[in-house]
Design an enzyme around this catalytic site. Structure first.
Site, short mmCIF file in Angstrom:
data_model
loop_
_atom_site.label_atom_id
_atom_site.label_comp_id
_atom_site.label_asym_id
_atom_site.label_seq_id
_atom_site.Cartn_x
_atom_site.Cartn_y
_atom_site.Cartn_z
N ASN A 19 0.80 -1.21 0.00
CA ASN A 19 0.00 0.00 0.00
C ASN A 19 0.84 1.27 0.00
OD1 ASN A 19 -2.40 1.53 0.12
ND2 ASN A 19 -2.24 1.69 2.33
N LYS A 52 9.37 -9.82 -3.60
CA LYS A 52 10.60 -10.64 -3.59
C LYS A 52 10.98 -11.02 -2.16
CE LYS A 52 12.27 -11.05 -7.84
NZ LYS A 52 12.63 -12.34 -8.41
N SER A 70 -3.12 -0.58 -6.73
CA SER A 70 -2.88 0.19 -7.94
C SER A 70 -3.73 1.45 -7.81
CB SER A 70 -3.25 -0.64 -9.18
OG SER A 70 -3.08 0.11 -10.37
N TYR A 84 2.30 9.19 -12.58
CA TYR A 84 1.61 8.40 -11.55
C TYR A 84 0.84 7.25 -12.21
CZ TYR A 84 -1.78 7.19 -7.94
OH TYR A 84 -2.56 6.50 -7.03
N LYS A 88 1.13 3.02 -11.77
CA LYS A 88 0.00 2.19 -11.38
C LYS A 88 -0.38 1.19 -12.47
CE LYS A 88 -0.25 3.79 -7.28
NZ LYS A 88 -0.04 2.88 -6.13
N THR A 119 -7.92 10.24 2.02
CA THR A 119 -6.69 10.04 2.79
C THR A 119 -5.86 11.31 2.72
OG1 THR A 119 -5.37 9.25 0.92
CG2 THR A 119 -6.64 7.58 2.15
#
Length: 182
Positions: A19, A52, A70, A84, A88, A119
């Site tokens: 996130n 990974k 995304s 941006y 994504k 947010t």
């Protein structure tokens, strides 16, 4: 090191939620290349590095979840955020490919395409640039989380939240000129 610490502390990894990310609203002609590279490092390579890091633990268990955030901008290119959107789109492509690779290993990959979630990413400067009609479409964090949990519960590989925004994908496919109208 953080991934190892989680495994040492809890004995296993069940889920990874990628996130971390940042946005930058700028016309491409005005966007500094160094900042574009930083966006890619955070928004895309951050996802790669974490996958990974936890993949050995997930493979060892033979099950687990990876949730990659995304954006609707990762499915629909948008003016004023080309760099941006590119980061994504990269996350979306990676997620889709990994879902095919990891499914036989018992590792499920979900790619989440949020629209506007209230947010701190949307500060006063960003809000000042947004059309009023867009500001009315924000959803709260709780509604977003409910959408992610519902997608996990049904075993989805991708979800757009709120789901009604997905109609724009259909519109682009069937009538691409409609979305380009100003």
């Amino acid at each position: 090191a953080a991934a190892r610490g989680v495994k040492e502390r809890f004995g296993r990894v069940d889920i990874l939620i990628n996130n971390a990310g940042r946005g930058h609203h700028a016309l491409f002609k005005d966007h500094d290349v160094a900042d574009i590279e930083d966006l890619m490092r955070v928004n895309y390579f951050g996802v790669v590095y974490w996958i990974k890091a936890v993949l050995p633990a997930l493979r060892e268990r033979g099950e687990g979840w990876i949730v990659n955030l995304s954006s609707v901008a990762g499915k629909l290119g948008q003016p004023d955020e080309s760099a941006y959107a590119a980061t994504k789109f990269a996350v979306a492509g990676l997620s889709e490919s990994l879902s095919y690779e990891f499914d036989p290993l018992g590792i499920h990959v979900l790619c989440v395409h949020p629209a506007l979630v209230r947010t701190e990413m949307f500060d006063d400067a960003v809000l000042a640039r947004m059309p009023e009609r867009a500001k009315r479409t924000f959803i709260e964090v709780e509604q977003f989380c409910e959408g992610v949990f519902a997608a996990l519960a049904r075993g989805a590989y991708e979800v757009t939240i709120p789901r009604y925004v997905g109609i724009a994908y259909v519109m682009r496919a069937l009538a691409p000129g409609v979305l380009r109208r100003q």
